[in-house]
Design a protein around this motif. Sequence first.
Motif, short mmCIF file in Angstrom:
data_model
loop_
_atom_site.label_atom_id
_atom_site.label_comp_id
_atom_site.label_asym_id
_atom_site.label_seq_id
_atom_site.Cartn_x
_atom_site.Cartn_y
_atom_site.Cartn_z
N GLY A 1 0.82 -1.20 0.00
CA GLY A 1 0.00 0.00 0.00
C GLY A 1 0.85 1.25 0.00
O GLY A 1 2.07 1.20 0.14
N GLY A 2 0.18 2.39 -0.17
CA GLY A 2 0.90 3.66 -0.15
C GLY A 2 0.09 4.76 -0.77
O GLY A 2 -1.11 4.63 -0.99
N LEU A 3 0.78 5.85 -1.04
CA LEU A 3 0.17 7.03 -1.66
C LEU A 3 0.46 7.02 -3.15
O LEU A 3 1.62 6.87 -3.56
CB LEU A 3 0.71 8.30 -1.02
N VAL A 4 -0.57 7.19 -3.95
CA VAL A 4 -0.41 7.19 -5.41
C VAL A 4 -1.32 8.25 -6.00
O VAL A 4 -2.39 8.54 -5.45
CB VAL A 4 -0.71 5.79 -5.98
N GLN A 5 -0.92 8.82 -7.11
CA GLN A 5 -1.73 9.83 -7.78
C GLN A 5 -2.86 9.17 -8.57
O GLN A 5 -2.74 8.01 -8.99
CB GLN A 5 -0.87 10.67 -8.72
N PRO A 6 -3.94 9.88 -8.79
CA PRO A 6 -5.02 9.34 -9.63
C PRO A 6 -4.48 8.91 -10.98
O PRO A 6 -3.65 9.60 -11.59
CB PRO A 6 -5.98 10.52 -9.76
N GLY A 7 -4.95 7.75 -11.43
CA GLY A 7 -4.46 7.18 -12.68
C GLY A 7 -3.27 6.27 -12.51
O GLY A 7 -2.87 5.57 -13.47
N GLY A 8 -2.69 6.26 -11.33
CA GLY A 8 -1.52 5.43 -11.07
C GLY A 8 -1.87 3.99 -10.74
O GLY A 8 -3.04 3.58 -10.79
N SER A 9 -0.83 3.23 -10.43
CA SER A 9 -0.98 1.81 -10.16
C SER A 9 -0.29 1.42 -8.87
O SER A 9 0.69 2.05 -8.47
CB SER A 9 -0.38 0.98 -11.31
N LEU A 10 -0.81 0.39 -8.25
CA LEU A 10 -0.18 -0.24 -7.09
C LEU A 10 -0.41 -1.74 -7.18
O LEU A 10 -1.42 -2.19 -7.74
CB LEU A 10 -0.78 0.26 -5.77
N ARG A 11 0.51 -2.48 -6.61
CA ARG A 11 0.34 -3.93 -6.51
C ARG A 11 0.39 -4.32 -5.05
O ARG A 11 1.43 -4.16 -4.40
CB ARG A 11 1.41 -4.67 -7.29
N LEU A 12 -0.71 -4.82 -4.54
CA LEU A 12 -0.76 -5.30 -3.17
C LEU A 12 -0.36 -6.77 -3.14
O LEU A 12 -0.70 -7.54 -4.04
CB LEU A 12 -2.15 -5.14 -2.58
N SER A 13 0.34 -7.13 -2.08
CA SER A 13 0.74 -8.52 -1.88
C SER A 13 0.21 -9.00 -0.54
O SER A 13 0.07 -8.23 0.40
CB SER A 13 2.26 -8.66 -1.90
#
Length: 116
Positions: free
Chosen positions: A9-21
Amino acid sequence: QLQLVESGGGLVQPGGSLRLSCAASGSSLDRYAVAWFRQAPGKEREGVSCTTTRSDITNYADSVKGRFTISRDNAKNMVYLQMNSLKPEDSAVYYCYAGITSRDYWGQGTQVTVSS
């Protein structure tokens, strides 16, 4: 006793991506259906996505269809949630879940914040 630990998790800008494990320990994950849930402040916990033991059936909440992808690696005892095209309304604590018959297991959650 199955234990689940989320990360990514974390802080991301709109339109961005994250991968949760989600790392499982204490038992082999391949016997469990798994899912991701999320809970935003002031809201009830909601299901995001789930999949069966061999990933032959997968479901998504309408709000994330086409943007999120759940996957699992039973050999590594891991579950993942790839989140693309993130929106501010995706901000929440995300929880990993594993279930078998009448037993439910939850991780401690990881915060995802989508903001500019």
